[in-house]
Scaffold this motif. Structure first.
Motif, PDB file in Angstrom:
ATOM      1  N   PRO A 263       1.227  -0.923  -0.008  1.00 25.53           N
ATOM      2  CA  PRO A 263      -0.078   0.072  -0.021  1.00 25.53           C
ATOM      3  C   PRO A 263       1.275   1.682   0.099  1.00 25.53           C
ATOM      4  CG  PRO A 263      -0.528  -1.463   1.591  1.00 25.53           C
ATOM      5  CD  PRO A 263       0.680  -2.321   0.937  1.00 25.53           C
ATOM      6  N   ALA A 264       2.323   1.328   0.800  1.00 25.14           N
ATOM      7  CA  ALA A 264       2.448   2.396   0.315  1.00 25.14           C
ATOM      8  C   ALA A 264       3.351   2.785  -0.457  1.00 25.14           C
ATOM      9  CB  ALA A 264       3.986   2.389   1.954  1.00 25.14           C
ATOM     10  N   GLN A 265       3.624   1.695  -2.179  1.00 26.38           N
ATOM     11  CA  GLN A 265       4.162   2.213  -2.804  1.00 26.38           C
ATOM     12  C   GLN A 265       3.169   2.554  -4.148  1.00 26.38           C
ATOM     13  OE1 GLN A 265       5.879  -1.908  -4.645  1.00 26.38           O
ATOM     14  NE2 GLN A 265       7.009   0.044  -5.967  1.00 26.38           N
ATOM     15  N   ALA A 266       1.752   1.615  -3.100  1.00 28.15           N
ATOM     16  CA  ALA A 266       0.455   2.575  -4.724  1.00 28.15           C
ATOM     17  C   ALA A 266       0.255   3.884  -3.763  1.00 28.15           C
ATOM     18  CB  ALA A 266      -0.706   1.569  -3.703  1.00 28.15           C
ATOM     19  N   ARG A 267       0.564   4.443  -2.648  1.00 25.68           N
ATOM     20  CA  ARG A 267       0.770   5.346  -2.443  1.00 25.68           C
ATOM     21  C   ARG A 267       1.366   6.019  -2.664  1.00 25.68           C
ATOM     22  NH1 ARG A 267       0.744   5.032   2.566  1.00 25.68           N
ATOM     23  NH2 ARG A 267      -1.029   4.091   3.135  1.00 25.68           N
ATOM     24  N   ALA A 268       2.528   6.013  -2.608  1.00 23.73           N
ATOM     25  CA  ALA A 268       3.855   6.680  -3.525  1.00 23.73           C
ATOM     26  C   ALA A 268       3.442   7.206  -5.009  1.00 23.73           C
ATOM     27  CB  ALA A 268       5.078   6.465  -3.120  1.00 23.73           C
ATOM     28  N   SER A 269       2.897   6.246  -5.813  1.00 21.46           N
ATOM     29  CA  SER A 269       3.208   6.248  -6.981  1.00 21.46           C
ATOM     30  C   SER A 269       1.851   5.624  -7.684  1.00 21.46           C
ATOM     31  CB  SER A 269       3.722   5.643  -8.408  1.00 21.46           C
ATOM     32  OG  SER A 269       4.095   5.821  -9.144  1.00 21.46           O
ATOM     33  N   PRO A 270       0.481   5.795  -7.705  1.00 23.20           N
ATOM     34  CA  PRO A 270      -1.009   5.582  -7.465  1.00 23.20           C
ATOM     35  C   PRO A 270      -1.138   5.156  -9.170  1.00 23.20           C
ATOM     36  CG  PRO A 270      -1.467   7.806  -7.535  1.00 23.20           C
ATOM     37  CD  PRO A 270       0.211   7.722  -6.921  1.00 23.20           C
ATOM     38  N   GLU A 271      -0.277   5.950  -9.818  1.00 23.38           N
ATOM     39  CA  GLU A 271      -0.498   5.015 -11.475  1.00 23.38           C
ATOM     40  C   GLU A 271       0.508   3.982 -11.668  1.00 23.38           C
ATOM     41  OE1 GLU A 271      -1.929   9.399 -11.238  1.00 23.38           O
ATOM     42  OE2 GLU A 271       0.649   8.210 -10.400  1.00 23.38           O
ATOM     43  N   LEU A 272       1.962   3.990 -10.866  1.00 21.75           N
ATOM     44  CA  LEU A 272       2.430   2.684 -11.252  1.00 21.75           C
ATOM     45  C   LEU A 272       1.311   1.228 -10.808  1.00 21.75           C
ATOM     46  CD1 LEU A 272       4.862   1.433 -12.007  1.00 21.75           C
ATOM     47  CD2 LEU A 272       5.463   1.787  -9.705  1.00 21.75           C
ATOM     48  N   ALA A 273       0.494   1.163  -9.477  1.00 22.35           N
ATOM     49  CA  ALA A 273       0.053   0.297  -8.739  1.00 22.35           C
ATOM     50  C   ALA A 273      -1.716   0.607 -10.038  1.00 22.35           C
ATOM     51  CB  ALA A 273      -0.299   1.038  -7.504  1.00 22.35           C
ATOM     52  N   VAL A 274      -1.708   1.217 -10.446  1.00 18.48           N
ATOM     53  CA  VAL A 274      -2.787   0.766 -12.073  1.00 18.48           C
ATOM     54  C   VAL A 274      -2.344   0.320 -12.731  1.00 18.48           C
ATOM     55  CG1 VAL A 274      -4.392   2.216 -13.616  1.00 18.48           C
ATOM     56  CG2 VAL A 274      -3.919   3.042 -11.193  1.00 18.48           C
ATOM     57  N   LEU A 275      -0.794   0.594 -13.190  1.00 23.29           N
ATOM     58  CA  LEU A 275      -0.353  -0.142 -14.000  1.00 23.29           C
ATOM     59  C   LEU A 275      -0.114  -1.619 -14.223  1.00 23.29           C
ATOM     60  CD1 LEU A 275       1.009  -0.220 -17.135  1.00 23.29           C
ATOM     61  CD2 LEU A 275       3.235   0.449 -16.096  1.00 23.29           C
ATOM     62  N   SER A 276       0.828  -1.592 -12.697  1.00 26.11           N
ATOM     63  CA  SER A 276       0.760  -3.128 -12.226  1.00 26.11           C
ATOM     64  C   SER A 276      -0.440  -3.947 -12.329  1.00 26.11           C
ATOM     65  CB  SER A 276       1.026  -2.573 -10.970  1.00 26.11           C
ATOM     66  OG  SER A 276       1.438  -3.827 -10.673  1.00 26.11           O
ATOM     67  N   ALA A 277      -2.269  -3.341 -11.747  1.00 32.45           N
ATOM     68  CA  ALA A 277      -2.676  -4.434 -12.272  1.00 32.45           C
ATOM     69  C   ALA A 277      -3.338  -3.797 -13.671  1.00 32.45           C
ATOM     70  CB  ALA A 277      -4.326  -3.302 -11.480  1.00 32.45           C
ATOM     71  N   MET A 278      -3.652  -3.124 -14.584  1.00 34.01           N
ATOM     72  CA  MET A 278      -3.643  -3.950 -15.928  1.00 34.01           C
ATOM     73  C   MET A 278      -2.260  -4.523 -16.333  1.00 34.01           C
ATOM     74  SD  MET A 278      -3.871   0.007 -17.396  1.00 34.01           S
ATOM     75  CE  MET A 278      -4.688  -0.121 -19.275  1.00 34.01           C
ATOM     76  N   THR A 279      -1.257  -4.544 -16.007  1.00 32.38           N
ATOM     77  CA  THR A 279      -0.582  -5.214 -16.165  1.00 32.38           C
ATOM     78  C   THR A 279      -1.115  -7.058 -15.852  1.00 32.38           C
ATOM     79  OG1 THR A 279       1.317  -4.420 -17.222  1.00 32.38           O
ATOM     80  CG2 THR A 279       1.740  -6.274 -16.816  1.00 32.38           C
ATOM     81  N   HIS A 280      -0.518  -6.976 -14.661  1.00 30.07           N
ATOM     82  CA  HIS A 280      -1.219  -8.289 -13.671  1.00 30.07           C
ATOM     83  C   HIS A 280      -2.058  -8.160 -13.403  1.00 30.07           C
ATOM     84  CE1 HIS A 280       3.967  -8.930 -13.957  1.00 30.07           C
ATOM     85  NE2 HIS A 280       3.545  -6.874 -13.722  1.00 30.07           N
ATOM     86  N   GLY A 281      -3.022  -7.965 -13.593  1.00 28.42           N
ATOM     87  CA  GLY A 281      -5.087  -8.150 -12.358  1.00 28.42           C
ATOM     88  C   GLY A 281      -5.089  -9.339 -12.795  1.00 28.42           C
ATOM     89  N   LYS A 282      -4.966 -10.357 -13.816  1.00 32.72           N
ATOM     90  CA  LYS A 282      -5.636 -11.145 -14.839  1.00 32.72           C
ATOM     91  C   LYS A 282      -4.389 -12.639 -13.552  1.00 32.72           C
ATOM     92  CE  LYS A 282      -9.103 -10.279 -16.841  1.00 32.72           C
ATOM     93  NZ  LYS A 282      -8.704  -9.009 -17.271  1.00 32.72           N
ATOM     94  N   SER A 283      -3.535 -12.378 -13.296  1.00 37.95           N
ATOM     95  CA  SER A 283      -2.694 -13.218 -12.590  1.00 37.95           C
ATOM     96  C   SER A 283      -3.559 -13.918 -10.707  1.00 37.95           C
ATOM     97  CB  SER A 283      -1.392 -12.949 -12.090  1.00 37.95           C
ATOM     98  OG  SER A 283      -0.814 -11.854 -11.616  1.00 37.95           O
ATOM     99  N   ALA A 284      -1.798 -14.595  -9.897  1.00 38.20           N
ATOM    100  CA  ALA A 284      -2.831 -15.195  -8.528  1.00 38.20           C
ATOM    101  C   ALA A 284      -2.625 -13.481  -8.216  1.00 38.20           C
ATOM    102  CB  ALA A 284      -2.012 -16.437  -8.913  1.00 38.20           C
ATOM    103  N   ALA A 285      -1.919 -12.709  -8.365  1.00 34.88           N
ATOM    104  CA  ALA A 285      -1.221 -11.759  -7.882  1.00 34.88           C
ATOM    105  C   ALA A 285      -2.568 -10.370  -7.378  1.00 34.88           C
ATOM    106  CB  ALA A 285      -0.501 -10.777  -7.544  1.00 34.88           C
ATOM    107  N   GLY A 286      -3.443 -11.055  -8.619  1.00 36.81           N
ATOM    108  CA  GLY A 286      -4.523  -9.815  -8.621  1.00 36.81           C
ATOM    109  C   GLY A 286      -4.998  -9.168  -7.748  1.00 36.81           C
ATOM    110  N   LEU A 287      -5.701 -10.037  -6.913  1.00 39.89           N
ATOM    111  CA  LEU A 287      -6.283  -9.367  -5.364  1.00 39.89           C
ATOM    112  C   LEU A 287      -5.272  -8.646  -4.193  1.00 39.89           C
ATOM    113  CD1 LEU A 287      -9.248  -9.369  -3.909  1.00 39.89           C
ATOM    114  CD2 LEU A 287      -8.326 -11.990  -2.660  1.00 39.89           C
TER     115      LEU A 287
END
Length: 293
Positions: free
Chosen positions: A147-171
């Motif tokens: 969460p700290a990384q997502a707070r520091a860079s929410p755009e990176l967190a969204v990019l991570s979701a768009m890239t890896h959201g279908k994987s087991a790490a999505g949740l």
């Protein structure tokens, strides 16, 4: 015509001008000159020629004197486009000439099959001038579960979701975004939330929906509708999947007809009865047998 994913990715880098530079340094291990500011400038590279030459995004890194020290031509590429192999060198040379500074081409793709295509060197025909695109593919995008990384860079967190959201790490990615970015001001939280949601696998999407219900986070119109309509749907879907899981665990054959009937039921009492019977029946078809008198 650009797709929604294409425009969403462009917006992430536009909303956080330093993101491209951060990924260049941290992921692609490319040295950067010292700079004080990263700013978006006009990506229109057309001149007097009739052809439209417009990059997706042009980012300038400038020093304390506002002098450009590096230009980053950012291109989002989700599908092959033969024309890009001719215009990308133009983007680089025109940007370099206009801003009189070193220029790099960075291609972003969330399609793993596109990485090799985007990475192919582009020979221009001039001796020693072969353009090698710098590619940020799925394997380069970090899995943001902090969460700290997502707070520091929410755009990176969204990019991570768009890239890896279908994987087991999505949740875990979605949870980090929810916990880290929800309280941020001056962030298009609702739009980002929609992007994260649409990028998840179905199971993770339902879990995130439950988290939002518990937290009463209703910042997105899309989520408000989803939560209102989806709570009941999530209950019967979870129950029907539990029935199938028990049958599968016991090694019973489940025909397409049986599976379809279980998944089609929206009667929680019926599904609960099937779940109890799934533990003891000798075949999946016995679930539907009338109770013994």
């Amino acid at each position: 015509m650009p797709s929604l994913d294409h425009e969403a990715l462009v917006d992430l880098f536009r909303n956080r001008p330093t993101l491209a530079a951060e990924l260049l340094r941290a992921v692609l291990r490319r040295p950067l000159p010292r700079y004080r500011e990263a700013r978006i400038t006009s990506a229109d590279l057309s001149e007097v020629l009739p052809a439209d030459r417009r990059a997706d995004l042009l980012i300038l890194l400038t020093n304390a004197q506002q002098k450009p020290v590096l230009a980053i031509v950012l291109e989002i590429q989700l599908h092959p486009d033969r024309a890009k192999r001719y215009v990308w060198p133009v983007y680089v040379t025109h940007t370099r000439a206009r801003h009189q500074c070193p220029t790099r081409l960075v291609v972003v793709t969330i399609n793993p099959r596109m990485v090799r295509w985007c990475s192919r060197p582009i020979p221009t025909g001039h001796a020693g001038f072969t353009l090698e695109p710098l590619v940020l593919g799925p394997s380069c995008v970090p899995v943001v579960t902090d969460p700290a990384q997502a707070r520091a860079s929410p755009e990176l967190a969204v990019l991570s979701a768009m890239t890896h959201g279908k994987s087991a790490a999505g949740l875990a990615i979605a949870g980090a975004f929810l916990e880290g970015a929800a309280a941020l001001e001056d962030t298009p939280y609702g739009d980002y939330l929609d992007l994260v949601l649409s990028s998840l696998n179905e199971a993770a999407r339902r879990r995130l929906q439950a988290m939002l219900t518990a937290k009463r986070e209703y910042r997105s119109e899309y989520f408000r509708n989803l939560v209102a309509e989806g709570v009941a749907e999530g209950q019967w879907k979870a129950k029907s999947e539990a029935v199938l899981s028990v049958l599968d665990t016991r090694g019973l054959d489940v025909s397409a007809e049986v599976r379809e009937r279980i998944l089609a039921s929206k009667d929680l009492a019926e599904l609960e009865q099937w779940l109890r019977r799934a533990v003891v029946v000798s075949s999946a078809e016995e679930l539907f047998a009338p109770p013994a008198s």
